[in-house]
Design a protein around this motif. Structure first.
Motif, short mmCIF file in Angstrom:
data_model
loop_
_atom_site.label_atom_id
_atom_site.label_comp_id
_atom_site.label_asym_id
_atom_site.label_seq_id
_atom_site.Cartn_x
_atom_site.Cartn_y
_atom_site.Cartn_z
N ARG A 351 -8.02 3.91 -9.93
CA ARG A 351 -6.86 3.86 -9.03
C ARG A 351 -5.89 2.75 -9.46
O ARG A 351 -4.67 2.90 -9.40
CB ARG A 351 -7.31 3.60 -7.60
N ARG A 352 -6.45 1.62 -9.85
CA ARG A 352 -5.61 0.50 -10.28
C ARG A 352 -4.68 0.92 -11.40
O ARG A 352 -3.49 0.55 -11.41
CB ARG A 352 -6.50 -0.66 -10.73
N HIS A 353 -5.21 1.69 -12.34
CA HIS A 353 -4.37 2.11 -13.46
C HIS A 353 -3.26 3.04 -12.98
O HIS A 353 -2.10 2.90 -13.40
CB HIS A 353 -5.23 2.82 -14.51
N GLN A 354 -3.61 3.98 -12.11
CA GLN A 354 -2.60 4.90 -11.61
C GLN A 354 -1.51 4.17 -10.84
O GLN A 354 -0.33 4.52 -10.92
CB GLN A 354 -3.27 5.95 -10.70
N THR A 355 -1.90 3.15 -10.09
CA THR A 355 -0.94 2.42 -9.26
C THR A 355 -0.12 1.42 -10.06
O THR A 355 1.12 1.40 -9.99
CB THR A 355 -1.68 1.69 -8.13
N LEU A 356 -0.79 0.59 -10.84
CA LEU A 356 -0.10 -0.48 -11.55
C LEU A 356 0.68 0.02 -12.76
O LEU A 356 1.76 -0.49 -13.08
CB LEU A 356 -1.11 -1.54 -12.00
N GLN A 357 0.13 1.03 -13.45
CA GLN A 357 0.78 1.52 -14.67
C GLN A 357 1.87 2.55 -14.36
O GLN A 357 2.93 2.55 -14.97
CB GLN A 357 -0.27 2.14 -15.60
N PHE A 358 1.58 3.43 -13.39
CA PHE A 358 2.51 4.55 -13.15
C PHE A 358 3.11 4.56 -11.75
O PHE A 358 4.04 5.33 -11.49
CB PHE A 358 1.77 5.88 -13.37
N VAL A 368 3.59 2.08 2.51
CA VAL A 368 2.78 0.99 3.04
C VAL A 368 2.74 -0.18 2.07
O VAL A 368 2.85 -1.35 2.47
CB VAL A 368 1.35 1.50 3.34
N LEU A 369 2.60 0.10 0.79
CA LEU A 369 2.57 -0.97 -0.21
C LEU A 369 3.90 -1.73 -0.23
O LEU A 369 3.93 -2.95 -0.36
CB LEU A 369 2.26 -0.40 -1.59
N ALA A 370 5.00 -1.00 -0.09
CA ALA A 370 6.31 -1.65 -0.04
C ALA A 370 6.42 -2.52 1.22
O ALA A 370 6.94 -3.64 1.17
CB ALA A 370 7.42 -0.60 -0.05
N ASN A 371 5.91 -2.03 2.34
CA ASN A 371 5.92 -2.82 3.58
C ASN A 371 5.14 -4.11 3.42
O ASN A 371 5.56 -5.18 3.88
CB ASN A 371 5.32 -2.01 4.73
N LEU A 372 3.97 -4.01 2.79
CA LEU A 372 3.14 -5.19 2.60
C LEU A 372 3.87 -6.24 1.77
O LEU A 372 3.82 -7.44 2.07
CB LEU A 372 1.82 -4.81 1.93
N ARG A 373 4.52 -5.79 0.72
CA ARG A 373 5.22 -6.74 -0.15
C ARG A 373 6.43 -7.36 0.55
O ARG A 373 6.73 -8.54 0.37
CB ARG A 373 5.66 -6.03 -1.43
N GLU A 374 7.12 -6.57 1.35
CA GLU A 374 8.38 -7.03 1.93
C GLU A 374 8.21 -7.73 3.27
O GLU A 374 8.99 -8.63 3.61
CB GLU A 374 9.32 -5.82 2.09
N GLY A 448 -4.39 -7.85 2.81
CA GLY A 448 -4.21 -7.12 1.56
C GLY A 448 -5.31 -6.13 1.28
O GLY A 448 -5.36 -5.54 0.18
N ASP A 449 -6.19 -5.88 2.25
CA ASP A 449 -7.32 -4.97 2.01
C ASP A 449 -6.86 -3.60 1.53
O ASP A 449 -7.32 -3.10 0.51
CB ASP A 449 -8.14 -4.82 3.29
N VAL A 450 -5.92 -2.99 2.26
CA VAL A 450 -5.53 -1.63 1.91
C VAL A 450 -4.80 -1.61 0.57
O VAL A 450 -4.93 -0.64 -0.20
CB VAL A 450 -4.66 -1.00 3.03
N THR A 459 -0.26 -6.80 -5.60
CA THR A 459 0.12 -7.09 -4.22
C THR A 459 -1.02 -7.79 -3.48
O THR A 459 -0.80 -8.74 -2.73
CB THR A 459 0.52 -5.80 -3.49
N PHE A 460 -2.24 -7.31 -3.70
CA PHE A 460 -3.38 -7.94 -3.03
C PHE A 460 -3.49 -9.40 -3.42
O PHE A 460 -3.67 -10.27 -2.56
CB PHE A 460 -4.68 -7.22 -3.37
N GLN A 461 -3.44 -9.69 -4.70
CA GLN A 461 -3.62 -11.08 -5.14
C GLN A 461 -2.51 -11.97 -4.60
O GLN A 461 -2.75 -13.12 -4.21
CB GLN A 461 -3.69 -11.14 -6.66
N GLY A 462 -1.29 -11.45 -4.56
CA GLY A 462 -0.19 -12.23 -3.99
C GLY A 462 -0.41 -12.53 -2.52
O GLY A 462 -0.19 -13.65 -2.05
N MET A 463 -0.88 -11.53 -1.78
CA MET A 463 -1.12 -11.73 -0.34
C MET A 463 -2.31 -12.64 -0.09
O MET A 463 -2.31 -13.45 0.85
CB MET A 463 -1.34 -10.37 0.34
N ALA A 464 -3.33 -12.52 -0.93
CA ALA A 464 -4.50 -13.38 -0.78
C ALA A 464 -4.11 -14.85 -0.99
O ALA A 464 -4.50 -15.72 -0.20
CB ALA A 464 -5.58 -12.96 -1.77
#
Length: 642
Positions: A351-358, A368-374, A448-450, A459-464
């Motif tokens: 999943r990490r590859h699909q999310t971070l790479q593409f 949801v990921l955009a909401n977490l970051r913003e 950052g769990d989700v 995003t998780f590491q930034g939130m942590a």
């Protein structure tokens, strides 16, 4: 005299033939193992200790058999079959490999072969009408091959070589040769017995060495390993991008299908079968297609559509993206696996590859990921309203320079109107017990769990790091939360980034309050309650953190009758709310929460007691007649008011 000399000569010749066969088998095993190891070594480097080889006996007889023993039939069968075979082959190595040819050792070989044969009979019996989870194909022939080998060893050990005719000696050699081929060359070429070789090495070089620690706590080791983002780690997109000991672990799969039977997504008809996923990784490692897979396919995806090679992209060639996103990360597959394979780690890596790479996250995941970051909130909410539900309760917000005993963190449940009832109940319990507690208020962001389960490690590491920085400004002894996902992140995943806290789930904390007498709820007798209660174990509380007793102890202290569902405790069925599954929303034939409510109806429960905001939302979302859903904090608060 001439006759006896001839018999002695024949026996001597047979001894030497067995010796040659033994050393040929050893050579075949060495060459085949080197060939298989070359496939593993194609993976990325992994830090391992060769001392793990010395730990194999303990890990095999204790850790592995602790899981196998859950099925007494298979446990006894495995002890007899594997134990008899290993002992007999060890004696063959001594007696024939070293050319001792001692009759006493032969007798011992025969006795252990007899034990092995008894075990094989039980294997054969299980295979007569195998459960759907078991793979067929070559696995159906395995009992016959093992029986042939056991009979050959039995003849070698208990029939005096002098009494063997030319035909019986030839049959014995052929039986031994068939078994030796299966256990050596056949295994290293990918046959069913490869799990025995790979499995032992997997125990030595397991990707999660913490699983074998002896700290006496019995706490599962479930934290995901951080990606080294600054070094360009972006997850796994090709088979060779797994670490080599992960590839080794895939080869250890025995295709028993216990993970398949436990998987909530598979039960719901979503395109995921953990067993096939692991076998697909083996296929990609060695090169080929899934056309010859002898087990259950992914629901809705016929066999033969996927193929892969070590350097080819996993998605969509080897597996479809929907397969990855069907997983709820509940770890039921890991819990059931007798070979201790880490399915969820592999899925999240992909999943990490699909999310971070593409950036390819389906459904509402990207939003949801955009909401977490913003905003720091999965729902895009104003953080200042997270505790609006507590305004009239006089809950204190922690400030710099203030010291409190307990820091209460509520997570995303604070924005949900239904779960706010649970949180109000929890606050009333803490206040009744005169606990010195406070909240972060608007400073509390999502853990950052989700984001991490959806593969967005950045995003998780930034939130942590942001959360750890916030917490470092305050003084508190421990954290209490009603959200197992929040607890898991803070307790198990934040330490990798320097955040080490004592974190309690509210069920554990409340049970301690009642047991110590700090609060004295009214005890409801079974006769007075008139209700049938069952308890649903949250995956992130049970399988991820090993806490299954405290909620039950609390219900017992409240005098509430508990009628356990068939799947409970560490083997409880997922509600479907973990791993971002409600966001990716991969379709199936059923909904996972509907299956769980069916489990509750099967025990005629009037109330399903829960202990997680995700479980509350998922189970209350089931339409039609169903039991009432109540958090354990609501029950305790009600008992205090009576």
């Amino acid at each position: 005299m001439q006759r006896f000399l001839t018999m002695d000569a024949s026996a001597s010749s047979l001894n030497h033939i067995i010796t040659v066969l033994f050393w040929l088998s050893a050579a075949g095993l060495s060459v085949g193992l080197a060939r298989r190891a070359a496939l593993w070594r194609a993976g990325r480097e992994a830090s391992v200790s060769w001392l793990g080889l010395l730990a194999i006996p303990k890990r095999y007889f204790v850790d592995l058999h602790h899981v196998v023993a859950r099925d007494p039939y298979i446990a006894r069968t495995h002890v007899a079959t594997a134990g008899g075979a290993i002992a007999a082959m060890a004696l063959v190595a001594v007696n024939y490999g070293l050319m001792l040819y001692a009759s006493a050792l032969n007798t011992a070989i025969g006795l252990f072969a007899l034990v092995m044969l008894v075990g094989v009979l039980f294997v054969w019996h299980r295979r007569r009408a195998p459960p759907a989870r078991l793979s067929r194909g070559a696995w159906m022939r395995l009992p016959w091959v093992l029986a042939a080998f056991a009979i050959g060893l039995l003849a070698l050990g208990l029939v005096p070589l002098q009494l063997m005719s030319g035909l019986s000696a030839l049959v014995t050699v052929l039986l031994l040769g068939l078994g030796a081929w299966t256990l050596t060359v056949g295994a290293t070429r990918g046959g069913p017995m490869k799990h025995a070789l790979a499995g032992l090495l997997h125990l030595a070089f397991h990707p999660r060495q913490e699983r074998f620690r002896q700290d006496g706590k019995g706490t599962p080791t479930t934290a995901l390993k951080p990606l080294q983002l600054e070094q360009g780690e972006l997850g796994v997109g090709k088979p060779v991008e797994f670490r080599w000991n992960q590839l080794l672990g895939f080869d250890a799969c025995v295709q028993c299908g216990k993970c398949e039977a436990a998987c909530p997504a598979f039960a719901a008809g979503q395109p995921l079968n953990p067993k096939k996923l692991i076998q697909d990784m083996v296929t990609g490692m060695a090169g080929g297609s899934d056309a010859n897979f002898a087990g259950s396919p992914y629901p809705g995806i016929p066999l033969g559509r996927h193929q892969g090679r070590p350097q080819d992209a996993i998605v969509p060639g080897l597996i479809s993206s929907d397969t990855l996103w069907s997983c709820t990360t509940c770890r039921a597959c890991v819990q059931e696996c007798p070979m201790l394979i880490e399915h969820v780690d592999a899925i999240v890596d992909m999943r990490r590859h699909q999310t971070l790479q593409f950036g390819e996250v389906p459904g509402k995941g990207p939003e949801v990921l955009a909401n977490l970051r913003e905003t720091g909130s999965a729902g895009g909410f104003d953080l200042g309203v997270r505790y609006n539900w507590a305004i009239d309760l006089g809950v204190r917000q922690i400030g710099p320079g203030q010291a409190v005993d307990v820091l209460l963190m509520v997570g995303e449940g604070g924005f949900d109107m239904r779960y706010q009832r649970t949180l109000r109940a929890l606050v009333k319990v803490l206040q009744a017990a005169e606990v010195d507690f406070a909240v972060l208020g608007a400073l509390e962001t999502d853990t950052g769990d989700v984001a991490r389960r959806l593969g967005d490690e950045a995003t998780f590491q930034g939130m942590a790091r942001q959360m750890i920085s916030q917490l470092s400004a305050f003084t508190f002894k421990r954290i209490v939360t009603a959200d197992p996902h929040v607890m898991h992140c803070l307790r198990n995943e934040y330490p990798a980034f320097g955040g080490c806290y004592e974190v309690f789930h509210h069920t554990t904390f409340m049970a301690a309050l009642v047991s110590s007498g700090k609060i004295k709820p009214k005890v409801t007798s079974t006769a007075d309650s008139g209700q049938r209660f069952t308890y649903h174990d949250p995956c992130y509380l049970g399988r991820y953190n090993g806490e299954i007793e405290a909620p039950r102890e609390l219900l017992k202290l409240l005098g509430l009758p508990l009628h356990e569902m068939e799947r409970n405790g560490m083997r409880g069925r997922c509600c479907g709310g973990g791993g971002g599954a409600p966001l990716t929303d991969i379709p199936g034939k059923l909904r996972i929460p509907d299956i769980r409510i069916h489990d509750a109806r099967a025990v005629r429960a009037d109330t399903v007691v829960v202990a997680c905001p995700n479980c509350t939302a998922m189970l209350e979302g089931v339409v039609g007649p169903r039991p009432e859903i109540r958090d354990i904090a609501e029950l305790l608060a009600a008992a205090l008011e009576n």
